[in-house]
Design an enzyme around this catalytic site. Structure first.
Site, mmCIF file in Angstrom:
data_model
loop_
_atom_site.group_PDB
_atom_site.id
_atom_site.type_symbol
_atom_site.label_atom_id
_atom_site.label_comp_id
_atom_site.label_asym_id
_atom_site.label_seq_id
_atom_site.Cartn_x
_atom_site.Cartn_y
_atom_site.Cartn_z
ATOM 1 N N CYS A 112 29.066 -13.313 2.072
ATOM 2 C CA CYS A 112 28.117 -13.051 3.163
ATOM 3 C C CYS A 112 28.681 -13.538 4.494
ATOM 4 O O CYS A 112 28.467 -12.903 5.531
ATOM 5 C CB CYS A 112 26.785 -13.740 2.898
ATOM 6 S SG CYS A 112 25.666 -12.838 1.808
ATOM 7 N N CYS A 194 22.903 -5.402 -0.097
ATOM 8 C CA CYS A 194 24.100 -4.780 -0.654
ATOM 9 C C CYS A 194 23.871 -4.401 -2.122
ATOM 10 O O CYS A 194 23.137 -5.086 -2.843
ATOM 11 C CB CYS A 194 25.274 -5.748 -0.579
ATOM 12 S SG CYS A 194 25.739 -6.228 1.093
ATOM 13 N N CYS A 216 21.209 -14.781 3.363
ATOM 14 C CA CYS A 216 22.610 -14.493 3.588
ATOM 15 C C CYS A 216 23.169 -15.348 4.726
ATOM 16 O O CYS A 216 24.369 -15.349 4.962
ATOM 17 C CB CYS A 216 22.823 -13.018 3.883
ATOM 18 S SG CYS A 216 21.770 -12.383 5.174
HETATM 19 S S1 SF4 Z 1 24.816 -9.528 -0.022
HETATM 20 FE FE1 SF4 Z 1 26.368 -9.728 -1.666
HETATM 21 S S2 SF4 Z 1 27.904 -8.097 -1.325
HETATM 22 FE FE2 SF4 Z 1 26.630 -8.289 0.539
HETATM 23 S S3 SF4 Z 1 27.806 -9.612 1.857
HETATM 24 FE FE3 SF4 Z 1 26.366 -10.957 0.730
HETATM 25 S S4 SF4 Z 1 27.426 -11.601 -1.186
HETATM 26 FE FE4 SF4 Z 1 28.620 -9.917 -0.230
#
Ligand code: SF4
Length: 223
Positions: A112, A194, A216
């Site tokens: 993230c 995501c 995130c």
């Molecule tokens: S939500 Fe998951 S895939 Fe998207 S940036 Fe964060 S860790 Fe990476």
């Protein structure tokens, strides 16, 4: 960045549309809506472009968004005759070369940081304020969000017009105004991020399901 001593108004009694209109009137092209294409942004996009057809909105494109998200982005651009600014981190190949494949499985916070926080900082640079869709009921970290507040984490004004809305308020407005919204909401996804880190679920329970991670990093300092 304007004088940080800018006196922020108390807009807690203002409607969400009034808060967005104030933001646009106050900051002009120096404010942008962070758009993750949740139902909240469906409402805020409508308010933004009503207030200013040339208003700015941006998306953090992790290259791992659902196909439906990219479709909705195109729908929004067509509906409002606008271009959503997109901010990206390194390519997935570059990330894999440095950190190995599927970093989100092993170190989601680092993933993230690379794919969301880095691009967010790019998106916010040069802005005086940003508009978000966070609501107080979404999580403990968001429970004390004000409609207008200083964002210590990123160093600009943060505007949360929907802070006091609940889920039903959002859906009522989406349907009342016949706004386009993310189709995965109708498939049990209350919150959509995501592909690798999103599952169906109520509230934010479908985000990073099975891990301790709940944010995130975009809003964790809101509390
Ligand atoms: S939500 Fe998951 S895939 Fe998207 S940036 Fe964060 S860790 Fe990476």
């Amino acid at each position: 960045m304007p004088e940080v001593s800018l006196q922020l108004p108390d807009l807690e009694e203002a409607t969400a549309a009034e808060v967005v209109a104030w933001a646009v009137e106050t900051f002009g092209q120096q404010v942008a809506l962070a758009c993750s294409f949740q139902k909240e942004e469906s409402v805020l996009l409508e308010y933004l472009y009503r207030a200013d057809p040339n208003g700015r909105a941006f998306a953090l494109d992790t290259d791992l968004l659902f196909p439906e998200t990219y479709d909705l982005l195109a729908t929004v651009e067509a509906r409002y005759s606008t271009t959503i600014e997109r901010w990206r981190g390194p390519t997935l190949q570059e990330q894999a070369a440095e950190h190995g494949d599927e970093l989100w499985k092993r170190e989601p916070s680092l993933c993230c940081a690379i794919r969301k926080i880095g691009p967010l900082k790019q998106g916010l640079s040069g802005l005086d304020a940003w508009i978000t869709g966070i609501r107080r009921e979404q999580s403990p970290a968001r429970a004390t969000a004000k409609k207008v507040e200083w964002d210590e984490q990123f160093g600009l004004v943060k505007i949360n017009p929907l802070a006091d809305w609940d889920d039903k308020d959002v859906w009522r407005e989406v349907h009342k105004l016949s706004l386009p919204y993310h189709p995965l909401h109708d498939q049990g996804f209350a919150s959509i991020g995501c592909v690798p880190c999103t599952r169906p679920g109520e509230g934010r329970e479908g985000r990073w399901a099975g891990t301790d991670k709940v944010e995130c990093g975009l809003h964790q300092e809101a509390a």
